[in-house]
Design a protein around this motif. Structure first.
Motif, short mmCIF file in Angstrom:
data_model
loop_
_atom_site.label_atom_id
_atom_site.label_comp_id
_atom_site.label_asym_id
_atom_site.label_seq_id
_atom_site.Cartn_x
_atom_site.Cartn_y
_atom_site.Cartn_z
N SER A 275 0.83 -1.21 0.00
CA SER A 275 0.00 0.00 0.00
C SER A 275 0.86 1.26 0.00
N ILE A 276 1.96 1.23 0.75
CA ILE A 276 2.88 2.38 0.75
C ILE A 276 3.52 2.53 -0.63
N GLY A 277 3.87 1.40 -1.25
CA GLY A 277 4.45 1.45 -2.59
C GLY A 277 3.49 2.05 -3.60
N LEU A 278 2.21 1.70 -3.50
CA LEU A 278 1.21 2.26 -4.42
C LEU A 278 1.08 3.76 -4.22
N LEU A 279 1.13 4.21 -2.96
CA LEU A 279 1.07 5.65 -2.68
C LEU A 279 2.30 6.35 -3.27
N LEU A 280 3.48 5.79 -3.06
CA LEU A 280 4.69 6.39 -3.61
C LEU A 280 4.64 6.42 -5.13
N GLY A 281 4.12 5.34 -5.73
CA GLY A 281 3.99 5.31 -7.18
C GLY A 281 3.04 6.38 -7.69
N TYR A 282 1.93 6.56 -6.99
CA TYR A 282 0.98 7.59 -7.40
C TYR A 282 1.60 8.98 -7.29
N MET A 283 2.34 9.22 -6.20
CA MET A 283 2.96 10.53 -6.01
C MET A 283 4.06 10.76 -7.04
N ARG A 284 4.73 9.68 -7.45
CA ARG A 284 5.72 9.81 -8.53
C ARG A 284 5.04 10.25 -9.82
N ARG B 143 2.01 11.77 -9.98
CA ARG B 143 1.38 13.08 -9.77
C ARG B 143 2.39 14.22 -9.83
N GLY B 144 3.52 14.04 -9.14
CA GLY B 144 4.49 15.13 -9.05
C GLY B 144 5.59 15.07 -10.09
N ASN B 145 5.68 13.93 -10.81
CA ASN B 145 6.73 13.74 -11.81
C ASN B 145 8.10 14.03 -11.21
N SER B 146 8.29 13.57 -9.97
CA SER B 146 9.54 13.84 -9.25
C SER B 146 9.91 12.64 -8.39
N THR B 147 11.09 12.10 -8.62
CA THR B 147 11.58 11.01 -7.78
C THR B 147 12.12 11.55 -6.47
N TRP B 148 12.55 12.81 -6.44
CA TRP B 148 12.97 13.40 -5.17
C TRP B 148 11.81 13.41 -4.19
N LEU B 149 10.61 13.61 -4.69
CA LEU B 149 9.43 13.61 -3.83
C LEU B 149 9.28 12.26 -3.13
N THR B 150 9.39 11.17 -3.88
CA THR B 150 9.21 9.85 -3.27
C THR B 150 10.41 9.48 -2.40
#
Length: 260
Positions: A220-229, A231-238
């Motif tokens: 579930s955490i991985g899915l959230l990180l994937g979505y934020m990647r 959404r934000g188009n930023s790996t620094w974010l994840t």
């Protein structure tokens, strides 16, 4: 079948001109992914092997377990995986003729995306902790508590925090949300398929949890990180979100280790 595809349709370059940047396709990304995992585990294994040899005889299974479970060894092995992964990623992006940072989406995140990501992460983890308490389960994996106790005994707790909260998030995010997601999202899988597949791969990387409940939480955490990647188009974010999660989990395990 080509393993690479151009990010945009272009005419054939004239002789002597710079080659066009390209993105690795599904199979190219997958093959490089296997090499990334091999490099990471090789870096970690070599570190453990060096400590094992330096310890000296006896060279038996009990000695291997003792060395591999030591807090200092675990911390350094996690950190040793990062340079190995960076080397393979450099080769992959160089062969794709794209700048390292561009290919892996190492760009600044917006403050709203960071806020949304961190709040969502807190809510998600708090929900899993609440469910864990309701089911009468331990909040922190038992092996984490033992590793922290070992690190405290070795005087290397600070090193363990650096490894878990900084080195591990950078290594894993560059591999999974940086490289794998990039190639898979631009294949037939699309962003949604890439989020799911990369999250499954990331969950499999955490085999030390060996528990359906913890696997579900990690997924579930991985899915959230994937979505934020996405959404934000930023790996620094994840990377930041992953680091915050690991740091909080480490502090929680330190507290539990002190009360057990």
């Amino acid at each position: 079948m080509s393993l690479l595809e151009s990010p945009a349709a272009t005419s054939a370059p004239h002789p002597g001109t710079q080659r066009q940047p390209r993105i690795w396709k599904f199979w190219g990304t997958s093959l490089w992914g296997l090499l990334l995992f091999a490099a990471m585990f090789a870096g970690q294994f070599l570190l453990v092997a060096a400590f094992f040899i330096a310890k000296g005889p006896p060279f038996d299974l009990a000695s291997i377990k003792a060395v591999a479970s030591a807090g200092t060894v675990i911390s350094l092995s996690v950190m040793m995986g990062l340079p190995a992964v960076l080397l393979v990623l450099w080769l992959a992006t160089r062969m794709a003729h794209m700048p390292f940072a561009d290919y892996l989406a190492l760009r600044r995140s917006s403050w709203p995306d960071l806020l949304i990501g961190v709040v969502a992460l807190i809510v998600l983890v708090a929900g899993w902790d609440l469910l864990s308490r309701m089911l009468g389960r331990e909040i922190s994996p038992g092996f984490m508590v033992e590793v922290l106790k070992s690190a405290q005994a070795d005087g290397s707790l600070w090193l363990l925090v650096l490894a878990f909260a900084i080195a591990a998030p950078i290594t894993e995010e560059l591999m999974v949300r940086g490289f794998l997601y990039r190639g898979w999202s631009e294949s037939a899988l699309g962003p949604a398929g890439a989020i799911v597949l990369s999250s499954l791969v990331w969950t499999a990387m955490h085999a030390q949890y060996y528990d359906w409940f913890l696997f579900s939480e990690v997924l579930s955490i991985g899915l959230l990180l994937g979505y934020m990647r996405y959404r934000g188009n930023s790996t620094w974010l994840t990377i930041i979100m992953h680091g915050i999660n690991n740091f909080a989990a480490t502090l929680q395990s330190i507290w539990l280790a002190g009360h057990s």
